[in-house]
Design a protein around this motif. Structure first.
Motif, mmCIF file in Angstrom:
data_model
loop_
_atom_site.group_PDB
_atom_site.id
_atom_site.type_symbol
_atom_site.label_atom_id
_atom_site.label_comp_id
_atom_site.label_asym_id
_atom_site.label_seq_id
_atom_site.Cartn_x
_atom_site.Cartn_y
_atom_site.Cartn_z
ATOM 1 N N PRO A 16 15.773 -5.676 -3.205
ATOM 2 C CA PRO A 16 14.486 -5.000 -3.163
ATOM 3 C C PRO A 16 14.461 -4.479 -1.911
ATOM 4 O O PRO A 16 13.325 -3.745 -1.864
ATOM 5 N N LEU A 17 15.074 -4.430 -0.830
ATOM 6 C CA LEU A 17 15.251 -3.075 1.003
ATOM 7 C C LEU A 17 14.910 -2.009 -0.409
ATOM 8 O O LEU A 17 14.450 -1.395 0.484
ATOM 9 N N ILE A 18 15.999 -1.477 -0.514
ATOM 10 C CA ILE A 18 16.725 -0.390 -1.435
ATOM 11 C C ILE A 18 15.641 -0.206 -2.133
ATOM 12 O O ILE A 18 15.076 1.282 -2.312
ATOM 13 N N THR A 19 14.811 -0.324 -2.936
ATOM 14 C CA THR A 19 13.607 -0.673 -3.422
ATOM 15 C C THR A 19 12.464 0.039 -2.910
ATOM 16 O O THR A 19 11.310 1.137 -3.072
ATOM 17 N N THR A 20 12.626 -0.632 -2.234
ATOM 18 C CA THR A 20 10.968 -0.738 -0.947
ATOM 19 C C THR A 20 11.383 0.610 -0.544
ATOM 20 O O THR A 20 10.130 1.874 -0.435
ATOM 21 N N SER A 21 11.904 0.545 -0.203
ATOM 22 C CA SER A 21 12.548 2.296 1.080
ATOM 23 C C SER A 21 12.823 3.143 -0.529
ATOM 24 O O SER A 21 11.776 4.314 0.046
ATOM 25 N N GLY A 57 3.398 4.673 -9.719
ATOM 26 C CA GLY A 57 3.043 3.304 -10.104
ATOM 27 C C GLY A 57 2.682 3.066 -11.728
ATOM 28 O O GLY A 57 3.935 3.810 -12.575
ATOM 29 N N PRO A 58 3.228 1.544 -12.040
ATOM 30 C CA PRO A 58 2.433 1.458 -13.698
ATOM 31 C C PRO A 58 1.873 1.783 -14.534
ATOM 32 O O PRO A 58 2.085 2.153 -15.891
ATOM 33 N N SER A 59 1.172 3.158 -13.450
ATOM 34 C CA SER A 59 0.502 4.413 -14.838
ATOM 35 C C SER A 59 0.825 5.438 -15.007
ATOM 36 O O SER A 59 1.169 5.708 -16.380
ATOM 37 N N LEU A 60 2.459 5.748 -14.066
ATOM 38 C CA LEU A 60 3.183 6.508 -14.933
ATOM 39 C C LEU A 60 4.613 6.294 -15.260
ATOM 40 O O LEU A 60 4.849 6.191 -16.167
ATOM 41 N N LEU A 61 5.086 6.941 -14.293
ATOM 42 C CA LEU A 61 6.063 6.864 -13.863
ATOM 43 C C LEU A 61 7.133 5.434 -14.131
ATOM 44 O O LEU A 61 8.483 5.337 -14.972
ATOM 45 N N LYS A 66 14.244 1.465 -16.568
ATOM 46 C CA LYS A 66 14.095 1.687 -16.036
ATOM 47 C C LYS A 66 13.837 2.057 -14.480
ATOM 48 O O LYS A 66 14.253 1.310 -13.431
ATOM 49 N N VAL A 67 12.554 2.965 -14.782
ATOM 50 C CA VAL A 67 12.146 2.917 -13.419
ATOM 51 C C VAL A 67 11.465 1.731 -12.926
ATOM 52 O O VAL A 67 11.153 0.639 -11.835
ATOM 53 N N ASN A 68 11.112 0.945 -14.209
ATOM 54 C CA ASN A 68 9.996 -0.264 -13.817
ATOM 55 C C ASN A 68 10.554 -1.136 -13.652
ATOM 56 O O ASN A 68 10.332 -2.263 -12.850
ATOM 57 N N GLN A 69 11.840 -1.565 -13.764
ATOM 58 C CA GLN A 69 12.963 -2.806 -13.897
ATOM 59 C C GLN A 69 13.457 -2.180 -12.029
ATOM 60 O O GLN A 69 13.948 -3.141 -11.298
ATOM 61 N N PHE A 70 13.586 -1.077 -12.455
ATOM 62 C CA PHE A 70 13.853 -0.654 -10.688
ATOM 63 C C PHE A 70 12.446 -1.399 -9.093
ATOM 64 O O PHE A 70 12.986 -1.980 -8.409
ATOM 65 N N PHE A 71 11.173 -0.781 -10.069
ATOM 66 C CA PHE A 71 10.706 -0.623 -8.620
ATOM 67 C C PHE A 71 9.379 -2.159 -8.139
ATOM 68 O O PHE A 71 9.171 -2.599 -8.139
ATOM 69 N N ILE A 72 9.708 -2.570 -9.915
ATOM 70 C CA ILE A 72 8.650 -3.914 -10.229
ATOM 71 C C ILE A 72 9.661 -5.209 -10.286
ATOM 72 O O ILE A 72 9.563 -5.208 -11.013
#
Length: 778
Positions: A16-21, A57-61, A66-72
């Motif tokens: 999560p720290l990597i995700t936030t950074s 955010g969830p509106s585009l990227l 894969k991006v969603n699983q990484f960020f959210i």
């Protein structure tokens, strides 16, 4: 704060720290790209940063799996909350530290009325919005949710207002400062109202009293700690890193305790900064260390996180889309209507009222915090998610719309909202005088503080004084090759802070001593640039700070034998360019050291003379003298030079010219200037000389030779001589004086007074009035 505990106890804290950074880095990169494009259209940084969050955010990227699983992720939400809490705490503290307290104190009534107008109408519209929410989305909401929707609609986000005003370069204007003050009052009122409504119990009230006592205790502790640090670091520019971290830890810990008990720490963080001692190295260090990180990292990420939470898919259904549009419309309409009513009552122009209304309509992260803190059992999970998505959509779109509209209005009404107080003669500065004094080194600081003191302690109206240290940037500069952990305490990673050497410490100490003695705050700035380009930074600062007059330092200094010796050639080049390009009046100060002008005090009463020959610059110098004439330790004398009666061809000495229609038709521009001069001197005589407040002497001369002799007669009687640079046309009283002129930037009279040939002990202040046309600077 529950989120902080969960984040610290996470099973896999690294991912999560990597995700936030990564999210923060992505927001910074994308927002920078957006800003490069949008700034061409006058759009501010916060708009680009919110758009960057929307893209990420969830509106585009984040719609990509894969991006969603990484960020959210479920664990990253707590990290986001903790970061937003820390960012909000630091910024609110910095906002309180930078707050213009004198302006807020004298305009508290106006700001309260403007904030109240938006709040009252916002509450009424909020009730309508809540009823519409129940009808359109068919939600069975409780009183807590009803009050939250109302507060969200009525609230104003002070961090967003502050940053937007700063980005659009009108934070120092009356409109910008009024918007910040009104938004603070609005936000604090909504936070307090939300706390009362959501937890109206005696137990909660008791906790609130205890937390208020904690806030007061920390304010007192900060005061004594700051005093101790100031005494401990006398020979350093800043306090050490350890001392800085102590203050920061106390701030974050206190805010964390407040949040733990269910209160929002926004008000307390702001009070910590507002009540922090303004003088000394501690405050300077906090401003220095926090400002760069806050404005270049914290706020962009803060605004980006607002956009990151927006999901455009929520607006896919017709009812949700209508509800979002309706709430945005009601939010904008409530602020515009309420603010315009308040401005009409206060007799504030409509254009300013509209800008204030859109600024107060800006939203931020506080609205999300209010919704998250609601009891979980008041709505079923589906309805709760719908309401939160609605609030996020309204906040994001409302802020972007309001930011774009404000930028557009300011661009279209640029002349109206631009820097207008460009000289002293044109106004009496009934509200405020803003001035800027420039020094090239520590030897110039004493005289500049003396000038600031002469204005600050004379005028009944407020004076905002800025001191700017002009430091030459060498053409060849070796960068530091030190890593951050190799720096000594009090240093900074950027080697820009090395410029100025020991002068910085001496200037800071002199400013601190003056502030401690008089309680007059001097705002410090520093410009590091080559002499060829330095004037651009100074002129930009004049417009940003909206000053009416700037005081420069003459490039020559007095030696021990009394002769004037030239300093760096670049100082003279910079002075020349500022004289030509400055968007305000300019004064050049010729310092005579210990024999010249000093800070006025009961032990050092200053005798000052204003030399009046005529012309726009002399009138500006006379306006300058008006503002220091009330100082209890200054004796001012007006010396009025007039053409000898034996050589007068027309006119009379009583200052009452004969006028008729034929004479007005043939009157030359010189005659018009002469009439203006007589009117100005007559007004000054009636207001200041007749009551005995100012002395008055008339000297009759025929040519430049007699004028030079008269100046030699008076040169040692006064510690400071104030005169205009020129603007007199072809005056017989200065005929021939330009033959030996060495420094044209001082004008004919000023050059003689500053020369070694006159052998004077008096300091000289030469004033040039701001000219809208720069074709003629004589």
């Amino acid at each position: 704060m529950e989120a902080a505990g969960r984040a610290l106890c996470a099973r896999d804290p690294f991912n999560p720290l990597i995700t936030t950074s990564t999210q923060a880095a992505g927001i910074l990169v994308i927002s920078h790209c957006f800003h490069l494009f949008l700034k061409q259209f006058g759009q501010p940084g916060p708009v680009a940063q919110i758009l960057a969050g929307i893209v990420l955010g969830p509106s585009l990227l984040s719609r990509i799996t894969k991006v969603n699983q990484f960020f959210i992720q479920s664990s990253t939400e707590d990290y986001y909350k903790v970061l937003q809490f820390i960012f909000r705490t630091i910024f609110m503290f910095l906002l309180g530290l930078e707050m213009d307290i004198p302006y807020m104190r004298r305009n508290l009534r106006k700001a309260s009325i403007i904030a109240s107008g938006g709040l009252i109408i916002g509450v009424l519209f909020g009730i309508v919005a809540f009823i519409s929410l129940i009808i359109l989305l068919r939600i069975k909401a409780s009183f807590d949710y009803a009050s939250s929707i109302i507060i969200v609609l009525a609230n104003s986000a002070s961090p967003v207002v502050f940053r937007l005003a700063a980005e659009l370069k009108f934070l120092t204007s009356d409109t910008g400062r009024m918007a910040v003050c009104a938004s603070l009052i609005s936000e604090m009122s909504c936070v307090l109202l939300g706390s009362i409504v959501h937890s109206a119990s005696w137990e909660y009230f008791g906790k609130g009293i205890l937390l208020l006592l904690l806030t007061i205790a920390l304010i007192v502790v900060n005061k004594y700690l700051a005093f101790w640090c100031n005494q401990r670091t006398r020979n350093q520019k800043y306090v050490t890193h350890a001392e800085f971290l102590v203050f920061l830890s106390l701030l974050v810990t206190a805010a964390l305790v407040i949040e733990k008990y269910g209160y929002i720490s926004t008000a307390s963080s702001f009070l910590f900064g507002l009540m922090f001692p303004r003088e000394g190295k501690t405050t300077r260090s906090l401003l220095h260390k926090l400002s760069y990180a806050t404005y270049n990292f914290i706020l962009p990420v803060y605004f980006g996180c607002i956009g990151f939470q927006f999901d455009v898919s929520y607006m896919g259904s017709f009812n949700s889309f209508i509800m979002v549009i309706m709430m945005i419309f009601m939010s904008i309409a409530s602020k515009i209507i309420g603010t315009l009513f308040a401005c009409h009552y206060l007799k504030i122009p409509t254009d300013e009222g509209i800008v204030l209304g859109f600024l107060l309509d800006l939203k931020g992260n506080a609205e999300f915090h209010i919704m998250r803190n609601l009891p979980k059992d008041t709505l079923n999970p589906m309805d709760q998610e719908n309401v939160q998505n609605l609030v996020v959509s309204v906040v994001v779109m409302n802020t972007v719309i309001a930011g774009v509209v404000v930028a557009h209005i300011l661009r279209k009404k640029e002349e109206y909202f631009s820097h207008s107080h460009t000289s002293l003669e044109l106004g009496e500065h009934e509200s405020e005088l803003r001035m800027l004094a420039c020094v090239y080194g520590s030897r110039h600081i004493s005289s500049k503080i003396g000038l600031i003191s002469a204005f600050s302690e004379s005028l009944k109206t407020p004076v905002t004084a800025y001191l700017m240290h002009l430091v030459e940037l060498p053409k060849k500069r070796t960068k530091k090759n030190l890593m951050y952990h190799q720096l000594q305490d009090g240093d900074r990673y950027s080697d820009e802070e090395d410029y100025g050497g020991n002068d910085v410490v001496e200037i800071n100490d002199a400013v601190d001593a003056y502030t401690m003695e008089t309680k007059v705050l001097i705002h410090q700035r520093k410009v590091v640039s080559s002499f060829e380009r330095m004037y651009e930074d100074v002129c930009d600062s004049i417009e940003d700070l909206r000053v009416s007059i700037i005081f420069l330092t003459f490039h020559k200094h007095q030696r021990l034998d009394g002769k004037m010796e030239s300093g760096k050639v670049g100082m003279r080049i910079t002075n020349h360019k500022i004289l030509r390009h400055a968007p305000c009046s300019v004064g050049i100060f010729v310092d005579r050291g210990q024999t010249g002008f000093q800070q006025p005090s009961s032990q050092s009463v200053q005798n000052i003379a204003a030399l009046f020959f005529g012309g726009s610059d002399d009138r500006e110098a006379l306006a300058c003298c008006k503002m220091i004439s009330n100082h209890p330790h200054i004796h001012l004398t007006l010396i009025h030079f007039q053409h000898s009666p034996s050589s007068e061809q027309t006119g009379s000495n009583n200052g009452t010219p004969h006028r008729d229609d034929e004479l007005l038709m043939d009157m030359s521009s010189h005659d018009i200037e002469a009439d203006i001069d007589r009117a100005v001197v007559q007004d000054f005589y009636n207001r200041y000389v007749t009551p005995g407040q100012v002395g008055y002497v008339e000297k009759y001369v025929e040519n430049g030779t007699q004028t030079a002799e008269a100046l030699r007669d008076i040169h040692d009687t006064y510690s400071l001589l104030i005169v205009g640079k020129g603007g007199r046309g072809h005056s017989p009283m200065t005929t021939g004086m330009s033959d030996w002129e060495e420094c044209p930037e001082l004008g004919t009279v000023g050059d003689l007074l500053a020369s070694s040939e006159l052998n004077t002990n008096s300091s000289v202040l030469v004033i040039q009035q701001y000219r809208h046309s720069r074709n003629d600077l004589n």
